[in-house]
Design a protein around this motif. Structure first.
Motif, PDB file in Angstrom:
ATOM      1  N   ALA A  14       0.387  -1.280   0.253  1.00 33.66           N
ATOM      2  CA  ALA A  14      -0.114   0.207   0.127  1.00 33.66           C
ATOM      3  C   ALA A  14       0.966   0.950   0.208  1.00 33.66           C
ATOM      4  O   ALA A  14       2.297   1.302   1.163  1.00 33.66           O
ATOM      5  N   VAL A  15       0.444   2.585  -0.918  1.00 33.96           N
ATOM      6  CA  VAL A  15       1.494   3.548  -0.809  1.00 33.96           C
ATOM      7  C   VAL A  15      -0.031   4.561  -0.308  1.00 33.96           C
ATOM      8  O   VAL A  15       0.636   5.347   0.998  1.00 33.96           O
ATOM      9  N   THR A  16      -0.500   4.540  -0.398  1.00 37.45           N
ATOM     10  CA  THR A  16      -1.838   5.668  -0.108  1.00 37.45           C
ATOM     11  C   THR A  16      -3.213   5.367   0.066  1.00 37.45           C
ATOM     12  O   THR A  16      -3.184   5.050  -0.775  1.00 37.45           O
ATOM     13  N   ILE A  17      -4.360   5.788   1.478  1.00 37.60           N
ATOM     14  CA  ILE A  17      -5.342   5.792   0.938  1.00 37.60           C
ATOM     15  C   ILE A  17      -5.866   7.044  -0.134  1.00 37.60           C
ATOM     16  O   ILE A  17      -5.391   8.085   0.891  1.00 37.60           O
ATOM     17  N   ILE A  18      -6.100   6.697  -0.631  1.00 32.11           N
ATOM     18  CA  ILE A  18      -6.483   8.203  -1.948  1.00 32.11           C
ATOM     19  C   ILE A  18      -7.722   9.054  -1.157  1.00 32.11           C
ATOM     20  O   ILE A  18      -7.272  10.562  -0.568  1.00 32.11           O
ATOM     21  N   SER A  19      -8.928   8.566  -1.125  1.00 32.02           N
ATOM     22  CA  SER A  19      -9.546   9.495  -0.360  1.00 32.02           C
ATOM     23  C   SER A  19     -10.883   8.452   0.297  1.00 32.02           C
ATOM     24  O   SER A  19     -10.418   6.736   0.573  1.00 32.02           O
ATOM     25  N   ILE A  56     -16.572   1.708   4.646  1.00 26.66           N
ATOM     26  CA  ILE A  56     -16.095   2.865   4.254  1.00 26.66           C
ATOM     27  C   ILE A  56     -15.976   2.796   2.745  1.00 26.66           C
ATOM     28  O   ILE A  56     -15.270   1.812   2.465  1.00 26.66           O
ATOM     29  N   LEU A  57     -16.242   3.315   2.056  1.00 31.64           N
ATOM     30  CA  LEU A  57     -15.730   3.463   0.640  1.00 31.64           C
ATOM     31  C   LEU A  57     -14.348   4.218   0.819  1.00 31.64           C
ATOM     32  O   LEU A  57     -13.942   5.792   0.514  1.00 31.64           O
ATOM     33  N   TRP A  58     -13.726   3.501   0.703  1.00 32.07           N
ATOM     34  CA  TRP A  58     -11.550   3.810   0.130  1.00 32.07           C
ATOM     35  C   TRP A  58     -11.405   3.729  -1.252  1.00 32.07           C
ATOM     36  O   TRP A  58     -11.026   2.280  -1.906  1.00 32.07           O
ATOM     37  N   TRP A  59     -10.372   4.486  -1.298  1.00 32.15           N
ATOM     38  CA  TRP A  59      -9.029   4.067  -2.620  1.00 32.15           C
ATOM     39  C   TRP A  59      -8.355   4.310  -1.985  1.00 32.15           C
ATOM     40  O   TRP A  59      -7.662   4.814  -1.658  1.00 32.15           O
ATOM     41  N   VAL A  60      -7.237   3.120  -2.466  1.00 29.18           N
ATOM     42  CA  VAL A  60      -5.875   2.978  -2.334  1.00 29.18           C
ATOM     43  C   VAL A  60      -5.201   2.593  -3.575  1.00 29.18           C
ATOM     44  O   VAL A  60      -5.269   2.363  -4.592  1.00 29.18           O
ATOM     45  N   ASP A  82       8.108   5.985  -0.799  1.00 32.18           N
ATOM     46  CA  ASP A  82       6.914   7.392   0.034  1.00 32.18           C
ATOM     47  C   ASP A  82       7.379   8.607  -1.191  1.00 32.18           C
ATOM     48  O   ASP A  82       6.306   9.599  -0.350  1.00 32.18           O
ATOM     49  N   LYS A  83       7.997   8.673  -2.067  1.00 33.82           N
ATOM     50  CA  LYS A  83       7.713  10.420  -2.729  1.00 33.82           C
ATOM     51  C   LYS A  83       6.511  10.335  -3.371  1.00 33.82           C
ATOM     52  O   LYS A  83       6.030  11.121  -3.701  1.00 33.82           O
ATOM     53  N   ILE A  84       5.780   8.534  -4.027  1.00 27.23           N
ATOM     54  CA  ILE A  84       4.699   8.295  -4.593  1.00 27.23           C
ATOM     55  C   ILE A  84       3.454   9.284  -3.144  1.00 27.23           C
ATOM     56  O   ILE A  84       2.458  10.018  -3.482  1.00 27.23           O
ATOM     57  N   ASN A  85       4.201   8.323  -2.287  1.00 33.09           N
ATOM     58  CA  ASN A  85       2.686   8.488  -1.195  1.00 33.09           C
ATOM     59  C   ASN A  85       2.690  10.279  -1.165  1.00 33.09           C
ATOM     60  O   ASN A  85       2.063  10.867  -0.934  1.00 33.09           O
ATOM     61  N   PRO A  88       2.495   5.454   4.113  1.00 38.30           N
ATOM     62  CA  PRO A  88       2.485   3.807   3.667  1.00 38.30           C
ATOM     63  C   PRO A  88       2.211   2.742   4.077  1.00 38.30           C
ATOM     64  O   PRO A  88       1.139   1.844   4.112  1.00 38.30           O
ATOM     65  N   GLN A  89       3.069   2.835   5.854  1.00 39.37           N
ATOM     66  CA  GLN A  89       2.348   1.952   7.124  1.00 39.37           C
ATOM     67  C   GLN A  89       0.684   2.266   7.546  1.00 39.37           C
ATOM     68  O   GLN A  89       0.264   1.169   7.526  1.00 39.37           O
ATOM     69  N   GLN A  90       0.500   3.458   7.879  1.00 42.57           N
ATOM     70  CA  GLN A  90      -0.420   3.785   8.151  1.00 42.57           C
ATOM     71  C   GLN A  90      -1.463   3.341   6.984  1.00 42.57           C
ATOM     72  O   GLN A  90      -3.023   2.219   7.772  1.00 42.57           O
ATOM     73  N   SER A  91      -1.126   2.910   5.524  1.00 44.61           N
ATOM     74  CA  SER A  91      -2.305   2.861   4.665  1.00 44.61           C
ATOM     75  C   SER A  91      -2.242   1.220   4.527  1.00 44.61           C
ATOM     76  O   SER A  91      -3.053   0.541   4.281  1.00 44.61           O
TER      77      SER A  91
END
Length: 316
Positions: free
Chosen positions: A113-118, A242-246, A259-262, A290-293
């Motif tokens: 996982a890189v990040t939760i976008i929304s 929750i409706l999330w996009w990762v 980390d940079k993409i995040n 990223p870790q939290q995601s």
């Protein structure tokens, strides 16, 4: 002499920090494992456009639908772990491992996982067949007759949302499947099905026109445009969807690039354009590392495994 040459060669190799500073040096692709036109496609194209501007490199969306998102996901796991292919996924990513025994990938071992976008909310909405105007009244009404829940397909977020509601409330919902979310919402609004667990974006216009009644939201707080509609938790029922996009990448992608993409996606989502995009979807950007995601996705997998076991669901 050979030792000296080797030392010089090693010194000239790019460091991890240099990799992240230089990334990207060529076009980047965002794989959306769903058909064009849906909310994932819209989110992917917004991210792609803004990252292209930020990076000065072409960033494009490739739709690879099929298998509830499994085909596109498997495709990404077969590509180099270099950050040049991102995968954009929804809650079905956390549901698939519990639902299917034949997945051509391992969600925990093959992707990072890189990040939760929304994050946005799902809600339980009812059509004209349902007399109840509150969640508690709906539960009481459901004891008097069979209730049909419209969903967009086996294993979809709307299907699993209906199963979650049934499990948490004790209401024996009968799930009816449709080709897509639009068709399922239309049938509830037309009175051919009773309820649906729907995203805010898909249900909002029907709620505002009076064709659908919002019974409760499955998020952590009330919606701004529906301040009188409680959450399931406020109604005394432990249920949340929750409706999330990762954004994900292949496992093994250098941490500095992840980390940079995040950080760059965070930059995009906190611009005025990003804020406007989120507001239209009644969504937020949680700014997870990223870790939290990754931890968030694991917690989602655990929740849906419990629902699948409680409802004895298995697609294959």
């Amino acid at each position: 002499m050979k030792a000296l040459l080797l030392a010089v060669a090693v010194a000239l190799l790019p460091t991890p920090l240099a990799w992240s500073q230089e990334f990207p040096t060529k076009p980047v692709k965002i794989v959306v494992p769903y058909a064009p036109g849906g909310s994932g496609d819209v989110t992917g194209r917004f991210i792609a456009e803004k990252l292209s501007d930020l990076w000065g490199q072409s960033t494009v969306v490739e739709n690879i639908p099929g298998g509830g998102g499994a085909i596109g996901t498997a495709h990404v796991t077969q590509l180099p772990a270099d950050g040049y292919t991102l995968l954009l996924h929804a809650p079905t990513y956390a549901m698939m491992p519990a639902l299917r025994s034949d997945l051509p990938f391992d969600s925990e071992k093959d992707l990072t996982a890189v990040t939760i976008i929304s994050e946005a909310q799902f809600m339980l909405v009812a059509g004209p067949r349902v007399k109840a105007k509150t969640l508690q009244d709906f539960i009481a009404e459901a004891k008097t007759r069979e209730m049909f829940a419209a969903a967009s397909g086996p294993g979809s977020s709307t299907h699993m949302g209906a199963e979650l509601v049934a499990s948490a409330t004790g209401v024996p919902l009968t799930v009816v499947f449709y080709k897509g979310g639009a068709e399922s919402i239309l049938d509830v609004a037309a009175g051919r099905a009773d309820v649906s667990v729907a995203s805010v974006t898909s249900a909002r216009s029907f709620i505002e026109s009076g064709e659908l009644k919002p019974l409760a939201t499955l998020g952590t707080k009330r919606l701004d445009f529906l301040p009188d509609v409680p959450t399931f938790h406020e109604s005394g029922i432990d249920a949340e969807e929750i409706l999330w996009w990762v954004a994900l990448v292949a496992k093994g992608t250098p941490a500095e690039i992840v980390d940079k993409i995040n950080a760059d996606i965070h930059t995009v989502m906190t611009t005025p354009e990003g804020s406007t995009f989120l507001e239209k979807q009644q969504a937020t950007h949680p700014a997870y590392s990223p870790q939290q995601s990754g931890d968030y996705i694991l917690s989602e997998m655990a929740q849906w495994k419990k629902v699948v076991e409680a409802r004895a669901i298995m697609l294959k």
